[in-house]
Design a protein around this motif. Sequence first.
Motif, PDB file in Angstrom:
ATOM      1  N   UNK A   1      16.834 -16.478  57.715  1.00  0.00           N
ATOM      2  CA  UNK A   1      16.899 -16.145  59.129  1.00  0.00           C
ATOM      3  C   UNK A   1      15.704 -15.300  59.567  1.00  0.00           C
ATOM      4  N   UNK A   2      14.983 -15.830  60.533  1.00  0.00           N
ATOM      5  CA  UNK A   2      13.819 -15.133  61.064  1.00  0.00           C
ATOM      6  C   UNK A   2      14.233 -14.473  62.372  1.00  0.00           C
ATOM      7  N   UNK A   3      14.444 -13.176  62.273  1.00  0.00           N
ATOM      8  CA  UNK A   3      14.938 -12.390  63.405  1.00  0.00           C
ATOM      9  C   UNK A   3      14.001 -12.525  64.626  1.00  0.00           C
ATOM     10  N   UNK A   4      12.708 -12.564  64.329  1.00  0.00           N
ATOM     11  CA  UNK A   4      11.735 -12.576  65.439  1.00  0.00           C
ATOM     12  C   UNK A   4      11.745 -13.881  66.212  1.00  0.00           C
ATOM     13  N   UNK A   5      11.763 -14.996  65.501  1.00  0.00           N
ATOM     14  CA  UNK A   5      11.726 -16.288  66.205  1.00  0.00           C
ATOM     15  C   UNK A   5      13.131 -16.732  66.598  1.00  0.00           C
ATOM     16  N   UNK A   6      14.159 -16.104  65.988  1.00  0.00           N
ATOM     17  CA  UNK A   6      15.530 -16.534  66.265  1.00  0.00           C
ATOM     18  C   UNK A   6      15.817 -17.918  65.699  1.00  0.00           C
ATOM     19  N   UNK A   7      15.148 -18.221  64.581  1.00  0.00           N
ATOM     20  CA  UNK A   7      15.366 -19.530  63.946  1.00  0.00           C
ATOM     21  C   UNK A   7      15.451 -19.370  62.433  1.00  0.00           C
ATOM     22  N   UNK A   8      16.140 -20.344  61.813  1.00  0.00           N
ATOM     23  CA  UNK A   8      16.193 -20.360  60.348  1.00  0.00           C
ATOM     24  C   UNK A   8      14.964 -21.079  59.816  1.00  0.00           C
ATOM     25  N   UNK A   9      14.355 -20.494  58.774  1.00  0.00           N
ATOM     26  CA  UNK A   9      13.231 -21.163  58.125  1.00  0.00           C
ATOM     27  C   UNK A   9      13.767 -22.186  57.117  1.00  0.00           C
ATOM     28  N   UNK A  10      12.930 -23.175  56.821  1.00  0.00           N
ATOM     29  CA  UNK A  10      13.324 -24.175  55.819  1.00  0.00           C
ATOM     30  C   UNK A  10      13.371 -23.542  54.423  1.00  0.00           C
ATOM     31  N   UNK A  11      12.447 -22.619  54.181  1.00  0.00           N
ATOM     32  CA  UNK A  11      12.391 -21.892  52.908  1.00  0.00           C
ATOM     33  C   UNK A  11      12.184 -20.419  53.247  1.00  0.00           C
ATOM     34  N   UNK A  12      12.450 -19.522  52.333  1.00  0.00           N
ATOM     35  CA  UNK A  12      12.271 -18.097  52.661  1.00  0.00           C
ATOM     36  C   UNK A  12      10.886 -17.792  53.222  1.00  0.00           C
ATOM     37  N   UNK A  13       9.857 -18.451  52.666  1.00  0.00           N
ATOM     38  CA  UNK A  13       8.479 -18.142  53.057  1.00  0.00           C
ATOM     39  C   UNK A  13       8.005 -18.956  54.257  1.00  0.00           C
TER      40      UNK A  13
END
Length: 437
Positions: free
Chosen positions: A312-324
């Motif tokens: 979970x990327x708090x800044x973009x408000x989206x889940x990333x496909x991978x942590x990085x």
Amino acid sequence: MTPVTGPIAAHPSRAGRELVEALEEARERTLALVASLSTADLERVHSPLMSPLVWDLAHIAAYEDLWLVHRYGERPLLREDLAATYDAFETPRAVRGDIELLGAAQAREYLDEIRTRTLEVIDERGVGDGELHELVIRHEHQHNETMFQTLQLASLRDYELADRRDSPPSPDPAFTGLEMIEVPPGPCTLGAPAEGFAYDNERPRHRTDVRGYQIGCTPITNATYLSFVEGGGYERREWWSAEGWAWKEQYDITRPDAWTADLAAEWRLGRLSPLHPDRPVVHVSWFEADAFARAHGARLPTEREWEKAATWDQESGMARAYPWGSEHPVPGRHANLDQLGCGTAPVGAYPEGASPCGCLGLIGDVWEWTASAFDGYAGFVAHPYREYSEVFFGEDYRVLRGGSWATRARVATPTFRNWDYPQRRQLFAGLRIARDL
Ligand SMILES: [Fe+2]
């Protein structure tokens, strides 16, 4: 193996070419894994928990025949008579050593024959949407890890597999596993997106709210776990669940499965290795992981907490496909994956693999036990068959996340859900702790 000829070779689609290459690469790895084993070691039951390795080989072939030749290619099975023997559900692990199986040479032949048929079918009709081919490639990858579990339990002194990587990098600063990261309360998206390949139990993707929590920056290291053992971790009743304590007493469990009695070394694929203090503890059961966490005033993370910390990327408000980010895992750069070093690496060794909240080592190195029982997400639909995951739903199994050093990169995703019984220690599994805020 028959070379690919005809239309696919002359005018192959890019996706088709990629899938054929991946099928071939998967087979190379499978065969490399067993190349140094004697026929007797391939055919023997090394542990009541695991299949003889020769069962895995023929099962890989039978699965490919079923899905790519029979279902996709609409041809009859090559060996209808073997279908039940090599169906994982009809012939569970416990009985695989008691029934007649193909011998090592026959299993290798069966693999070759089925692969020839698979390539003929691709030659004739391409790969369609490629989903079944992806399923079969991933299936072989997953069996590679299962086969490593068998090899770990077998502890074969003469087992050889080229260690293809130099020593893993050393993190600076070093971690213990007790450093915590705070994840604020709020919504996130969990599960695999509708497009692309995923297993049925990873879908549907859904929004959820997660309370604020702390989660370990890395998995727990051997040094930290050693302090738990030496501090009476296996003797303090108050740290154990009733079920965990009963299991520990019954089997006289006093340390992780691969550790020697003097707590100074661990067995790695038949080789004795000094207990590296900075590597993650591995081959612990859920019961042990749970007791360790309680002893530290903590608990295991739930699956939701684990996945939110991973993607979970708090800044973009989206889940990333991978942590990085969105890039597919590059073993040795993002994570310890793909059987590169045939063992764990120091925790925190791959800073490029950090998740948006700063957690390290979520993918690869060791599977991580979660607090969660295995169940379907709301709206779950079994696909492509009920026996893949639905029949395992319920309180009996606990979910593990993240993959291990033995996981192939293609199958190491942060939405992938593995499951096993809480007493099991054959998995390359460790733990990361969590706390309520
Ligand atoms: Fe399988």
